[in-house]
Motif scaffolding. Sequence first.
Motif, PDB file in Angstrom:
ATOM      1  N   GLU A  96     -27.412 -21.334  47.402  1.00 55.69           N
ATOM      2  CA  GLU A  96     -27.967 -20.088  46.847  1.00 55.69           C
ATOM      3  C   GLU A  96     -29.219 -19.668  47.588  1.00 55.69           C
ATOM      4  O   GLU A  96     -29.446 -18.476  47.850  1.00 55.69           O
ATOM      5  CB  GLU A  96     -28.285 -20.286  45.364  1.00 55.69           C
ATOM      6  N   LEU A  99     -28.093 -18.350  51.408  1.00 55.41           N
ATOM      7  CA  LEU A  99     -27.314 -17.137  51.637  1.00 55.41           C
ATOM      8  C   LEU A  99     -28.175 -15.915  51.995  1.00 55.41           C
ATOM      9  O   LEU A  99     -27.834 -15.177  52.927  1.00 55.41           O
ATOM     10  CB  LEU A  99     -26.432 -16.833  50.425  1.00 55.41           C
ATOM     11  N   PHE A 130     -18.310 -18.779  44.998  1.00 56.24           N
ATOM     12  CA  PHE A 130     -18.205 -17.714  45.995  1.00 56.24           C
ATOM     13  C   PHE A 130     -17.395 -16.514  45.508  1.00 56.24           C
ATOM     14  O   PHE A 130     -17.498 -15.425  46.104  1.00 56.24           O
ATOM     15  CB  PHE A 130     -17.617 -18.251  47.305  1.00 56.24           C
ATOM     16  N   PHE A 133     -19.011 -13.077  45.290  1.00 54.85           N
ATOM     17  CA  PHE A 133     -19.667 -12.555  46.482  1.00 54.85           C
ATOM     18  C   PHE A 133     -18.773 -11.635  47.314  1.00 54.85           C
ATOM     19  O   PHE A 133     -19.276 -10.913  48.183  1.00 54.85           O
ATOM     20  CB  PHE A 133     -20.182 -13.705  47.351  1.00 54.85           C
ATOM     21  N   TYR A 134     -17.468 -11.639  47.079  1.00 55.79           N
ATOM     22  CA  TYR A 134     -16.603 -10.733  47.839  1.00 55.79           C
ATOM     23  C   TYR A 134     -17.016  -9.280  47.607  1.00 55.79           C
ATOM     24  O   TYR A 134     -16.939  -8.453  48.515  1.00 55.79           O
ATOM     25  CB  TYR A 134     -15.139 -10.929  47.440  1.00 55.79           C
ATOM     26  N   SER A 136     -19.998  -8.250  47.005  1.00 54.82           N
ATOM     27  CA  SER A 136     -21.443  -8.145  47.192  1.00 54.82           C
ATOM     28  C   SER A 136     -21.822  -6.898  47.991  1.00 54.82           C
ATOM     29  O   SER A 136     -21.098  -6.456  48.896  1.00 54.82           O
ATOM     30  CB  SER A 136     -21.967  -9.384  47.925  1.00 54.82           C
ATOM     31  N   GLN A 138     -24.364  -7.076  49.859  1.00 53.42           N
ATOM     32  CA  GLN A 138     -24.979  -7.688  51.033  1.00 53.42           C
ATOM     33  C   GLN A 138     -23.881  -8.079  52.017  1.00 53.42           C
ATOM     34  O   GLN A 138     -22.991  -8.862  51.690  1.00 53.42           O
ATOM     35  CB  GLN A 138     -25.795  -8.922  50.635  1.00 53.42           C
ATOM     36  N   SER A 141     -23.301 -11.857  52.674  1.00 50.73           N
ATOM     37  CA  SER A 141     -22.808 -12.593  51.504  1.00 50.73           C
ATOM     38  C   SER A 141     -21.313 -12.368  51.342  1.00 50.73           C
ATOM     39  O   SER A 141     -20.558 -13.301  51.060  1.00 50.73           O
ATOM     40  CB  SER A 141     -23.559 -12.149  50.253  1.00 50.73           C
ATOM     41  N   ALA A 142     -20.886 -11.114  51.531  1.00 50.72           N
ATOM     42  CA  ALA A 142     -19.456 -10.827  51.474  1.00 50.72           C
ATOM     43  C   ALA A 142     -18.719 -11.549  52.592  1.00 50.72           C
ATOM     44  O   ALA A 142     -17.634 -12.123  52.383  1.00 50.72           O
ATOM     45  CB  ALA A 142     -19.212  -9.322  51.562  1.00 50.72           C
ATOM     46  N   ALA A 145     -18.281 -15.306  51.826  1.00 51.58           N
ATOM     47  CA  ALA A 145     -17.179 -15.604  50.905  1.00 51.58           C
ATOM     48  C   ALA A 145     -15.851 -15.630  51.655  1.00 51.58           C
ATOM     49  O   ALA A 145     -15.021 -16.534  51.456  1.00 51.58           O
ATOM     50  CB  ALA A 145     -17.142 -14.565  49.787  1.00 51.58           C
TER      51      ALA A 145
END
Length: 235
Positions: A96, A99, A130, A133-134, A136, A138, A141-142, A145
């Motif tokens: 965490e 990322l 995760f 985060f798909y 996200s 950001q 971050s995406a 994932a």
Amino acid sequence: MSAPFTSQEYQALLQELESLADPQYKAFHEGLIPGVSMAWGVRLPALRALAKKLLRGNPVGLLENSRPGSYEETLLRGLVIGGLNLPWEEKRPWVEDFLPRIDNWAVCDTFCNSLKPRSPEDRRGMWAFFSPFYASSQEYSARAACVVQLSHFVDQEHVEEGLALLQQVAHPGYYAKMAVAWALSVWYVKFPQAVEELLAQQTLDPWVQNKSIQKVRESRRVGRAEKDALLAYRL
């Protein structure tokens, strides 16, 4: 709380990184990562070896008491986190923390590949962690994932949910969209029917749809007939 990672140890680490400098590699690698500057140009195998050495010492102390000030230090930190001999729930806070530090594809992909689940509990914990985060906002971050999925979860258990999660990536950034296409091409090698059914729907972002087909067609593990059939699904 682990033993502190002292300022002397940190200076010794910086000196070791400096000793591994490769100016020619620095110039080459910076050309592959727009907008990113390396401090020394340390090659990845050397960083992996250094991470292994740190993991044999006081890796949690290093993570608690240092803040990366360069590309190489950030990448080294990611390799140390990935290699921690801890169950997922103890490793998760470090993931965490890491990322938001990712700002380029090279750190992202190297870190995600090193983050290998060590047990069924790790696999369940990582998958659940995760999954949000798909979607996200950001980009990295995406991408993280997607890269974790294609690196560690391309199997029968995750095919249906994995393909559904990839469709949640909506970030417009190149590196997020490319990660989806890359993941779909990896899935296609093992589960061609499932991926072809998705491509046949033609509901993906057009760029992602076409790039996925391109990457499958570039694979040496896919037959000519299958590659040609996918052309019908281009947008």
